[in-house]
Structures are given as structure tokens and as C-alpha cells.
Scaffold this motif. Structure first.
Motif, mmCIF file in Angstrom:
data_model
loop_
_atom_site.group_PDB
_atom_site.id
_atom_site.type_symbol
_atom_site.label_atom_id
_atom_site.label_comp_id
_atom_site.label_asym_id
_atom_site.label_seq_id
_atom_site.Cartn_x
_atom_site.Cartn_y
_atom_site.Cartn_z
ATOM 1 N N ALA A 81 -12.372 3.009 3.551
ATOM 2 C CA ALA A 81 -12.815 2.693 4.871
ATOM 3 C C ALA A 81 -11.811 2.961 6.006
ATOM 4 C CB ALA A 81 -12.926 1.172 5.040
ATOM 5 N N ASP A 82 -12.234 3.314 7.214
ATOM 6 C CA ASP A 82 -11.471 3.380 8.328
ATOM 7 C C ASP A 82 -10.493 2.197 8.503
ATOM 8 O OD1 ASP A 82 -10.289 4.000 10.886
ATOM 9 O OD2 ASP A 82 -12.402 4.579 11.813
ATOM 10 N N SER A 83 -9.197 2.584 8.856
ATOM 11 C CA SER A 83 -8.121 1.588 8.869
ATOM 12 C C SER A 83 -7.884 0.964 10.259
ATOM 13 C CB SER A 83 -6.771 1.974 8.415
ATOM 14 O OG SER A 83 -7.158 2.801 6.975
ATOM 15 N N GLY A 84 -8.554 1.599 11.403
ATOM 16 C CA GLY A 84 -8.284 1.177 12.692
ATOM 17 C C GLY A 84 -7.012 1.645 13.079
ATOM 18 N N MET A 85 -6.653 1.287 14.266
ATOM 19 C CA MET A 85 -5.414 1.655 15.105
ATOM 20 C C MET A 85 -4.310 0.711 14.372
ATOM 21 S SD MET A 85 -6.407 4.066 16.882
ATOM 22 C CE MET A 85 -5.040 4.405 17.925
ATOM 23 N N THR A 86 -2.708 1.137 14.712
ATOM 24 C CA THR A 86 -1.849 0.414 14.318
ATOM 25 C C THR A 86 -1.849 -1.136 14.698
ATOM 26 O OG1 THR A 86 -0.434 2.558 14.331
ATOM 27 C CG2 THR A 86 0.984 0.226 14.474
ATOM 28 N N GLY A 87 -1.587 -1.750 13.629
ATOM 29 C CA GLY A 87 -1.532 -3.366 14.007
ATOM 30 C C GLY A 87 -3.018 -3.919 13.812
ATOM 31 N N TRP A 88 -3.968 -3.184 13.649
ATOM 32 C CA TRP A 88 -5.454 -3.799 13.650
ATOM 33 C C TRP A 88 -5.480 -4.602 12.131
ATOM 34 C CZ3 TRP A 88 -9.779 -0.457 15.521
ATOM 35 C CH2 TRP A 88 -9.743 -0.258 16.951
ATOM 36 N N GLU A 89 -6.247 -5.860 12.167
ATOM 37 C CA GLU A 89 -6.268 -6.466 10.989
ATOM 38 C C GLU A 89 -6.902 -5.432 9.970
ATOM 39 O OE1 GLU A 89 -10.707 -8.578 11.706
ATOM 40 O OE2 GLU A 89 -8.617 -9.853 11.847
ATOM 41 N N GLN A 90 -7.874 -4.491 10.216
ATOM 42 C CA GLN A 90 -8.323 -3.897 9.377
ATOM 43 C C GLN A 90 -7.410 -2.818 8.516
ATOM 44 O OE1 GLN A 90 -9.301 -3.944 12.578
ATOM 45 N NE2 GLN A 90 -11.502 -4.357 12.650
ATOM 46 N N ASN A 91 -6.210 -2.759 9.011
ATOM 47 C CA ASN A 91 -5.139 -1.774 8.272
ATOM 48 C C ASN A 91 -5.007 -2.378 6.798
ATOM 49 O OD1 ASN A 91 -2.748 -1.315 10.945
ATOM 50 N ND2 ASN A 91 -4.735 -0.810 10.729
ATOM 51 N N ALA A 92 -5.062 -3.638 6.693
ATOM 52 C CA ALA A 92 -4.681 -4.274 5.310
ATOM 53 C C ALA A 92 -6.036 -4.884 4.532
ATOM 54 C CB ALA A 92 -4.188 -5.701 5.649
ATOM 55 N N HIS A 93 -7.397 -4.302 5.016
ATOM 56 C CA HIS A 93 -8.459 -4.436 4.248
ATOM 57 C C HIS A 93 -8.443 -3.585 3.097
ATOM 58 C CE1 HIS A 93 -12.704 -4.157 3.184
ATOM 59 N NE2 HIS A 93 -12.891 -4.999 4.011
ATOM 60 N N GLU A 94 -8.938 -4.242 1.817
ATOM 61 C CA GLU A 94 -8.806 -3.761 0.743
ATOM 62 C C GLU A 94 -9.067 -2.376 0.260
ATOM 63 O OE1 GLU A 94 -10.382 -6.505 -2.187
ATOM 64 O OE2 GLU A 94 -12.339 -6.218 -1.656
ATOM 65 N N GLN A 95 -10.253 -1.861 1.229
ATOM 66 C CA GLN A 95 -10.732 -0.773 0.943
ATOM 67 C C GLN A 95 -10.526 0.229 1.918
ATOM 68 O OE1 GLN A 95 -15.231 -1.468 1.151
ATOM 69 N NE2 GLN A 95 -15.218 -2.188 -1.257
ATOM 70 N N SER A 96 -9.562 -0.215 2.943
ATOM 71 C CA SER A 96 -9.180 0.734 3.819
ATOM 72 C C SER A 96 -8.071 1.863 3.385
ATOM 73 C CB SER A 96 -8.181 0.314 5.006
ATOM 74 O OG SER A 96 -6.920 -0.268 4.519
ATOM 75 N N PHE A 97 -8.161 2.924 3.994
ATOM 76 C CA PHE A 97 -7.391 4.288 3.538
ATOM 77 C C PHE A 97 -5.892 3.914 3.476
ATOM 78 C CE2 PHE A 97 -5.883 8.694 4.385
ATOM 79 C CZ PHE A 97 -6.026 9.128 3.015
ATOM 80 N N HIS A 98 -5.613 3.216 4.827
ATOM 81 C CA HIS A 98 -4.031 2.845 4.790
ATOM 82 C C HIS A 98 -3.665 2.046 3.672
ATOM 83 C CE1 HIS A 98 -0.446 1.702 6.975
ATOM 84 N NE2 HIS A 98 -0.772 0.443 6.636
ATOM 85 N N ALA A 99 -4.419 1.220 3.252
ATOM 86 C CA ALA A 99 -3.883 0.210 2.098
ATOM 87 C C ALA A 99 -4.181 0.807 0.871
ATOM 88 C CB ALA A 99 -4.987 -1.165 2.236
ATOM 89 N N ALA A 100 -4.700 1.889 0.744
ATOM 90 C CA ALA A 100 -5.061 2.441 -0.752
ATOM 91 C C ALA A 100 -3.671 2.915 -1.427
ATOM 92 C CB ALA A 100 -6.001 3.553 -0.426
#
Length: 265
Positions: A81-100
Motif C-alpha cells: 500500500a502507498d505510505s503517504g507523505m512523511t509524517g502521515w499516519e499511513q506511514n505506519a499502516h501494516e501493509q504500507s511499503f514504508h513499514a514493510a
């Protein structure tokens, strides 16, 4: 003939960042595969979505259409999943690329490299050009995947030439096409607080893609649902060529020096 795999963070990144280099490689007879890390979930919500269609559906379809324009042989997806921009809550979503997990994501990419017996892998510079979390992750995943591949590919990093952008901004100010009070500064903090792109002295390859600008513009047009693409396509042709007619690459381990040529020529 070489097989080139390009890892991009979101659909439309391939059109703005490497479309010219891609088309020139295709025209030279190389096999080109584009891999998207995410589906671009947090892009612009198209106002014309059909019943049952999602943003992800639209962006995947647009990526396929752009791939046909560019002549790519395969489009693949890592499935994050798209992680959104820096600092967005989506950064930490379990399916986000950033959190992978980096190794897990790299194994997915290495599987594509092995299926293709890839000669070249293209990722991004150390902060993804402007610090977007997914772009930063592309850098780490590409480097790790190159290590995990059965046959290590040659690795290139797509970047922006900070000095070139600065020169363009100054020329535009002198020409009066942008005001002195407009605050765009390539040396200022981008999404992660670092300046955008890379100093010219650290870049190895410059590809002039003006001969395929019509194709690059058409690839961008395939992503018409996205607001930032609309802004790009709204530029006059001369301004568009100045902004997107040059593509830049770092080759880790290569001796310093900028070469004005296609890295696969």
C-alpha cells in the motif's frame, strides 16, 4: 540485448522519472520490465470512477496503458500500500511499503529479477529524490534485492540533478517566467528535510531524452487521473522539455564523472 528492471514507488513515477530512458532502451532492442512497489492508493481520487471501481483499479489500469506507450515487456507489482507523505499516519499502516520488512520486500523484487535473469536494476537515490517515504524505501529495497538475486544485476539510481534544477530556476527568474518572490528552492528542505535530488558532481549518467518527448508526454497522459500529472501536462511544450527532457542516474561504485550518454548504449 539486456533485460532491465526498473523499480518505481507509484504509478506515474515511471512516466515522469525514467520514461525517456525506458523508451530509448526499448528502441535499442532491450527487454524492459517495470515493477511498482505500491498501487498509489493515496493519489488523486478521480471524479469519474465507475461503480465498483477503486483508485487502485484506476491507477493499475493507467500503469498498464503507460507501459504500452513506452513499449515495456512486463508490468509487475510488489503488492504494498502507498505510505503517504512523511509524517502521515499511513506511514505506519501494516501493509504500507514504508513499514514493510526490507528483506521481505527485497525478496519479492529479487524473485522478479531471477525470473527475468535481469542484467540491470534501476532504483532511486538514497532519499528518493525528495524524501517521500516510499521513494526512500525503493532505494533500500533495490540495493538489498540486488544482493539477494541469483545473478547480481548492475545497479543504477534514478535521481534529480540539483544543480541543473537550480540553473533552470535562475534562468526562469531572469526571464520573468517565475517571480523573485516565489519560494521554490532546490537547496531547501524537501519532504524529509533534505535538499532535493543529488549534486551534479555525484551523478554519473545524463540522458537527453528530447527525441522521445512525445512518448514521455503520452506516458504521462496515461495517468490523467492524477492532479500532479495534470500540472505537468499543462506546461507549454518548451517548458515541459526543459523540465523533463533530461534524466539522471547514479551508478554506485563508478568513478566520479558525468557521462552524457544512455547508460546501456
Amino acid at each position: 540485448m539486456s533485460t532491465i528492471v526498473l523499480l518505481h514507488a507509484h504509478p506515474d513515477d515511471e512516466a515522469s522519472g525514467t520514461a525517456g530512458t525506458t523508451r530509448l532502451a526499448v528502441d535499442a532492442g532491450h527487454r524492459v520490465v517495470i515493477v511498482f512497489a505500491t498501487h498509489g492508493d493515496h493519489g488523486t481520487l478521480p471524479p469519474d470512477l465507475r461503480e465498483g471501481e477503486t483508485v487502485v483499479d484506476r491507477r493499475r489500469a493507467e500503469a498498464q496503458a503507460a507501459g504500452q506507450v513506452l513499449g515495456t515487456d512486463r508490468i509487475a507489482w510488489l503488492g504494498y500500500a502507498d505510505s503517504g507523505m512523511t509524517g502521515w499516519e499511513q506511514n505506519a499502516h501494516e501493509q504500507s511499503f514504508h513499514a514493510a520488512d526490507t528483506d521481505e520486500a527485497a525478496r519479492r523484487l529479487a524473485a522478479v529479477l531471477d525470473e527475468e535473469d535481469a542484467d540491470v536494476l534501476v532504483g532511486y537515490d538514497w532519499h528518493g529524490g525528495y524524501g517521500h517515504p516510499d521513494h526512500v524505501k525503493v532505494h533500500a529495497v533495490a540495493h538489498r534485492a540486488a544482493e539477494l538475486a541469483a545473478r547480481r544485476p548492475r545497479l543504477l539510481e534514478n535521481t534529480m540533478n540539483r544543480d541543473h534544477v537550480r540553473r533552470m530556476v535562475e534562468a526562469a527568474r531572469q526571464a520573468g517566467t517565475i517571480g523573485e518572490d516565489e519560494d521554490f528552492d532546490p537547496d531547501g528542505p524537501a519532504d524529509d528535510g533534505n535538499p532535493m535530488g543529488t549534486p551534479e558532481a555525484e551523478i554519473h549518467w545524463h540522458v537527453d531524452v528530447r527525441e522521445v518527448m512525445a512518448t514521455k508526454r503520452a506516458a504521462l497522459s496515461a495517468h490523467a487521473s492524477q492532479e500532479d500529472v495534470g500540472w505537468m501536462l499543462g506546461m507549454p511544450s518548451e517548458q515541459f522539455a526543459a523540465m523533463f527532457g533530461d534524466e539522471w542516474f547514479i551508478e554506485p561504485g563508478r568513478a566520479p564523472g558525468l557521462t552524457h550518454a544512455h547508460p546501456l548504449a
